[in-house]
Design a protein around this motif. Structure first.
Motif, PDB file in Angstrom:
ATOM      1  N   LEU A 115       0.826  -1.205   0.000  1.00  0.00           N
ATOM      2  CA  LEU A 115       0.000   0.000   0.000  1.00  0.00           C
ATOM      3  C   LEU A 115       0.860   1.255   0.000  1.00  0.00           C
ATOM      4  N   GLN A 116       1.941   1.233   0.726  1.00  0.00           N
ATOM      5  CA  GLN A 116       2.864   2.370   0.762  1.00  0.00           C
ATOM      6  C   GLN A 116       4.274   1.831   0.555  1.00  0.00           C
ATOM      7  N   LEU A 117       4.836   2.139  -0.589  1.00  0.00           N
ATOM      8  CA  LEU A 117       6.084   1.515  -1.013  1.00  0.00           C
ATOM      9  C   LEU A 117       7.015   2.562  -1.596  1.00  0.00           C
ATOM     10  N   ILE A 118       8.273   2.515  -1.184  1.00  0.00           N
ATOM     11  CA  ILE A 118       9.288   3.416  -1.731  1.00  0.00           C
ATOM     12  C   ILE A 118      10.360   2.578  -2.421  1.00  0.00           C
ATOM     13  N   TYR A 119      10.541   2.811  -3.723  1.00  0.00           N
ATOM     14  CA  TYR A 119      11.653   2.225  -4.455  1.00  0.00           C
ATOM     15  C   TYR A 119      12.850   3.167  -4.301  1.00  0.00           C
ATOM     16  N   PHE A 120      13.976   2.639  -3.842  1.00  0.00           N
ATOM     17  CA  PHE A 120      15.144   3.493  -3.658  1.00  0.00           C
ATOM     18  C   PHE A 120      16.375   2.848  -4.277  1.00  0.00           C
ATOM     19  N   VAL A 179      -6.079   2.192  -7.055  1.00  0.00           N
ATOM     20  CA  VAL A 179      -5.766   3.534  -7.541  1.00  0.00           C
ATOM     21  C   VAL A 179      -4.403   3.892  -6.965  1.00  0.00           C
ATOM     22  N   TYR A 180      -3.535   4.456  -7.808  1.00  0.00           N
ATOM     23  CA  TYR A 180      -2.166   4.733  -7.388  1.00  0.00           C
ATOM     24  C   TYR A 180      -1.899   6.234  -7.312  1.00  0.00           C
ATOM     25  N   LEU A 181      -1.298   6.632  -6.212  1.00  0.00           N
ATOM     26  CA  LEU A 181      -0.716   7.967  -6.087  1.00  0.00           C
ATOM     27  C   LEU A 181       0.795   7.772  -6.152  1.00  0.00           C
ATOM     28  N   VAL A 182       1.412   8.279  -7.201  1.00  0.00           N
ATOM     29  CA  VAL A 182       2.846   8.071  -7.437  1.00  0.00           C
ATOM     30  C   VAL A 182       3.600   9.365  -7.100  1.00  0.00           C
ATOM     31  N   ILE A 183       4.561   9.246  -6.206  1.00  0.00           N
ATOM     32  CA  ILE A 183       5.364  10.400  -5.795  1.00  0.00           C
ATOM     33  C   ILE A 183       6.794  10.186  -6.275  1.00  0.00           C
ATOM     34  N   GLU A 184       7.207  10.982  -7.224  1.00  0.00           N
ATOM     35  CA  GLU A 184       8.586  10.914  -7.712  1.00  0.00           C
ATOM     36  C   GLU A 184       9.483  11.775  -6.827  1.00  0.00           C
ATOM     37  N   GLU A 185      10.684  11.278  -6.567  1.00  0.00           N
ATOM     38  CA  GLU A 185      11.702  12.037  -5.822  1.00  0.00           C
ATOM     39  C   GLU A 185      11.163  12.483  -4.462  1.00  0.00           C
ATOM     40  N   ILE A 186      10.635  11.536  -3.693  1.00  0.00           N
ATOM     41  CA  ILE A 186       9.947  11.884  -2.447  1.00  0.00           C
ATOM     42  C   ILE A 186      10.849  12.621  -1.458  1.00  0.00           C
ATOM     43  N   ASN A 187      12.138  12.354  -1.501  1.00  0.00           N
ATOM     44  CA  ASN A 187      13.049  12.986  -0.534  1.00  0.00           C
ATOM     45  C   ASN A 187      13.556  14.344  -0.988  1.00  0.00           C
ATOM     46  N   ARG A 188      13.121  14.818  -2.144  1.00  0.00           N
ATOM     47  CA  ARG A 188      13.493  16.165  -2.571  1.00  0.00           C
ATOM     48  C   ARG A 188      12.551  17.218  -2.013  1.00  0.00           C
ATOM     49  N   MET A 215      12.946   7.208  -4.710  1.00  0.00           N
ATOM     50  CA  MET A 215      13.935   8.000  -3.988  1.00  0.00           C
ATOM     51  C   MET A 215      15.326   7.673  -4.508  1.00  0.00           C
ATOM     52  N   ASN A 216      16.004   8.688  -5.010  1.00  0.00           N
ATOM     53  CA  ASN A 216      17.404   8.522  -5.383  1.00  0.00           C
ATOM     54  C   ASN A 216      18.254   8.632  -4.131  1.00  0.00           C
ATOM     55  N   THR A 217      19.030   7.615  -3.862  1.00  0.00           N
ATOM     56  CA  THR A 217      19.863   7.677  -2.659  1.00  0.00           C
ATOM     57  C   THR A 217      20.899   8.786  -2.748  1.00  0.00           C
TER      58      THR A 217
END
Length: 499
Positions: free
Chosen positions: A30-35, A135-144, A225-227
């Protein structure tokens, strides 16, 4: 209470026996961050996963705030007719010359929905169906972005219970309440009683009137999230623990990208491995390494993916000089020219500002890479306009002449498929034809409606156990002896007439 995975108990009216595999696998995320490092394909993974479903996308940056994430009142300009009073009547004014109505621009305020609110409303509307689609809410670059500032009280909604709904609903402000009440005026949630049973309260009614916000179990919030950017806005541990984290490692994509520079071609993956090894040794910073897709390649007429010298310089070398080594100096041998003098970044350009390809190639050679021979260039045999010298071979398979490696492979595997299962065929191909992670054959789930895909031949082959598959069109000349070995393994007559 039943847990979220016990679908028959939780959704009594649902029939999930035919639920697709990909949906079952996505249910828990449900809440996932690809890093991972930049260019590893994080955004592409999310795009592929949610492309079949309704989704909303936002990119965080330092100026992103709650209003630009959720929504707020904004000034809206519009034109209005100008009127004049004549006695007790309002008369529309018209231009004396043209006769057209006279208008003026007015500014009014309107509540404008942003990505979160759009996804939230869409997800609840899906709850009107017996089997709500994700339904997807996609957040790009969440740590920016500053997540604490951006999420605000929505942070509390990220705590999900065993059923996938928010554990702790929040109270909406008056402006948002009015908007949600209007949007949900006709909302009829199929499983309202079951959802209300989770809270021992009529929470669905509160959602409908907009007084409370509550994330439904079909709203997925996925982020990248880009490390290498993690120092921009550090994410605190309380926020982190509300997400699942999936690391995307640097790996060969199998697309066989090539660098074209100074009349030669170099293997992009070999370049990535070599430069990453240097970065790891010299800086000890894993987050500064390059992913396979750090630079975009363009497909040429021969079907090859090419990274030009200009792209390599402006994207890759610029990053290496200005981000990776800016605090470490240019003392390493990779930055030395043929006279053992340091190559500055400005030195890669001539006085007109054009790329000096010989110096770009010097950097590549300093990494220990060698130019690819013509036989080491991957070629799409079926690409329009491909070079005839690449395209044509002469071999006999079962006494029939074949002029491409693709058609030779098809003939061999059609013969083998009559008496071998798919597992046996895949195992043999993997054993005799070595090409990293780039597959030679691919299973096809819908053979009756299959249409040709880029890099794959359209001929459907069926193994003895009924599995359909196709053969790649991408080949190196050095694969010909491997194909001959494969034919020998399956006892298929094979003769090279002209390699």
């Amino acid at each position: 209470m039943p847990n979220r995975n016990d679908r028959d108990l939780f959704f009594k009216n649902f029939d999930n026996q035919n639920e697709s595999l990909d949906h079952r696998l996505l249910d828990d995320s449900l809440q996932l961050i690809y890093f991972g490092a930049p260019g590893t394909g994080k955004s592409h993974r999310i795009k592929q996963a949610c492309k079949k479903y309704e989704h909303y996308r936002i990119t965080f940056h330092p100026d992103t705030d709650y209003a630009s994430f959720v929504g707020s009142y904004k000034p809206i300009t519009h034109k209005e007719q100008v009127y004049t009073n004549m006695g007790d009547k309002a008369i529309p004014l018209k231009d004396a010359e043209t006769g057209k109505p006279v208008t003026t621009t007015r500014i009014t305020y309107q509540y404008v929905y942003q990505a979160f609110l759009n996804a939230y409303i869409a997800a609840w509307r899906e709850q009107q169906n017996e089997e709500p689609k994700p339904v997807y809410l996609v957040i790009e670059e969440i740590n920016r972005g500053n997540c604490a500032q951006i999420f605000g009280d929505i942070f509390q909604l990220l705590d999900r219970n065993d059923y996938g709904f928010s554990d702790y609903p929040i109270v909406a402000d008056n402006d948002l309440k009015k908007e949600l009440a209007r949007e949900f005026a006709d909302l009829e949630v199929v499983n309202a009683d079951t959802i209300n049973g989770i809270y021992d309260d009529d929470m669905v009614a509160k959602v409908k009137i907009g007084s409370h916000l509550l994330l439904p179990d079909n709203l997925h919030i996925w982020a990248t999230m880009n490390t290498s950017d993690q120092s921009l806005f550090p994410i605190d541990s309380a926020f982190k623990r509300r997400w699942e984290w999936k690391y995307v490692k640097i790996a060969d994509s199998g697309l066989s990208y090539r660098i074209a520079v100074n009349g030669n071609e170099y293997d992009w993956w070999e370049f990535v491995k070599a430069v990453n090894a240097k970065i790891g040794t010299d800086t000890d910073q894993e987050d500064k390494k390059l992913g396979y897709f750090f630079a975009k390649a363009k497909k040429n007429a021969a079907g090859n993916f090419i990274i030009s010298a200009d792209t390599l310089l402006s994207k890759v070398l610029f990053f290496i000089y200005n981000d990776v080594y800016k605090d470490f100096g240019l003392d390493d041998a990779i930055f030395q020219d043929e006279n053992d003098e340091t190559m500055t970044f400005a030195g890669y350009f001539d006085r007109m500002g054009d790329t000096v390809e010989s110096r770009v190639e010097r950097f590549i050679l300093n990494l220990g890479l060698s130019p690819l021979s013509r036989d080491e260039t991957v070629v799409d045999e079926e690409a329009p306009g491909n070079d005839a010298d690449y395209k044509t071979i002469k071999v006999n398979v079962n006494g029939e002449q074949k002029t491409t490696m693709t058609t030779a492979m098809i003939a061999i595997l059609e013969d083998a498929a009559r008496s071998h299962s798919m597992d046996e065929i895949e195992s043999a191909v993997k054993e005799y034809i070595t090409r990293g992670d780039d597959p030679i054959i691919k299973r096809v789930d819908n053979p009756d409606t299959y249409t040709k895909e880029n890099r794959w031949n359209k001929t459907i082959i069926r193994s003895s156990d009924g599995v359909a598959f196709v053969v790649t069109t991408m080949w190196l000349r050095r694969f010909l002896p491997m194909i001959e070995k494969l034919a020998e393994h399956f006892n298929v007559p094979f003769e090279v007439v002209n390699p």
